[in-house]
Motif scaffolding. Sequence first.
Motif, mmCIF file in Angstrom:
data_model
loop_
_atom_site.group_PDB
_atom_site.id
_atom_site.type_symbol
_atom_site.label_atom_id
_atom_site.label_comp_id
_atom_site.label_asym_id
_atom_site.label_seq_id
_atom_site.Cartn_x
_atom_site.Cartn_y
_atom_site.Cartn_z
ATOM 1 N N LYS A 139 0.778 4.321 -2.683
ATOM 2 C CA LYS A 139 0.658 5.605 -2.082
ATOM 3 C C LYS A 139 1.579 6.170 -2.901
ATOM 4 N N LEU B 51 0.748 -0.995 0.157
ATOM 5 C CA LEU B 51 -0.401 0.226 0.284
ATOM 6 C C LEU B 51 0.957 1.552 -0.429
ATOM 7 N N GLN C 24 -11.536 -5.194 -4.605
ATOM 8 C CA GLN C 24 -11.304 -5.833 -2.642
ATOM 9 C C GLN C 24 -12.313 -5.001 -2.410
ATOM 10 N N ARG D 276 -7.033 -3.141 -8.689
ATOM 11 C CA ARG D 276 -7.055 -4.059 -7.536
ATOM 12 C C ARG D 276 -7.576 -3.705 -6.524
ATOM 13 N N LEU D 277 -6.930 -2.726 -5.435
ATOM 14 C CA LEU D 277 -7.842 -1.977 -4.480
ATOM 15 C C LEU D 277 -9.503 -2.218 -4.886
ATOM 16 N N LEU E 174 -9.006 3.009 1.031
ATOM 17 C CA LEU E 174 -7.422 3.127 1.960
ATOM 18 C C LEU E 174 -6.658 3.783 1.583
ATOM 19 N N LEU E 175 -6.880 5.112 0.199
ATOM 20 C CA LEU E 175 -6.696 5.463 -0.405
ATOM 21 C C LEU E 175 -6.902 7.611 -0.175
ATOM 22 N N GLU F 16 -10.942 -1.312 -0.826
ATOM 23 C CA GLU F 16 -10.975 -1.332 -0.758
ATOM 24 C C GLU F 16 -9.473 -0.095 -1.360
ATOM 25 N N GLN F 17 -10.812 0.546 -1.926
ATOM 26 C CA GLN F 17 -10.454 1.819 -2.646
ATOM 27 C C GLN F 17 -9.529 2.824 -1.820
ATOM 28 N N GLY G 168 -2.514 -1.356 -9.037
ATOM 29 C CA GLY G 168 -2.696 -1.334 -7.648
ATOM 30 C C GLY G 168 -4.207 -0.828 -7.218
#
Length: 123
Positions: A7, A3, A37, A33-34, A42-43, A39-40, A30
């Motif tokens: 970033k 991650l 999942q 993939r996020l 997270l950015l 999980e975007q 990347g």
Amino acid sequence: MELQVLKTLLVRFLQGDLLTQQEGEQLLEGLERLIEQQEQHLLVGTKYRIEEEKVLSEYDLNEVYWEVLMYYGHHEDDHDHDHDHETSDDGKPGFLHKWGWLHALLTGLVAALAYALIRRYHL
């Protein structure tokens, strides 16, 4: 991909640094993939600087994804997008290729008729 590496590449892209093709593809991979999942998030909130400090919103992240996709994505389908109707699957000339002359002729006739009507009736 880790991650923190993602970033770092994202911040460099947002700040206008030129990424190598490999780095751009890593960033795209990347991000995809996020997204897969889910999980975007997270950015979201990542800080970067363009004249002043900014914070990445979810909307901005979606825009950035499409920009990265356009710059670094592989678009194999783009090579034939202008030639889809020239030939059919069996290799014979397609409809537009065979009848394009008629379309051009009819378009010219309609344009001439419209011009004549405009001139005659001052439309």
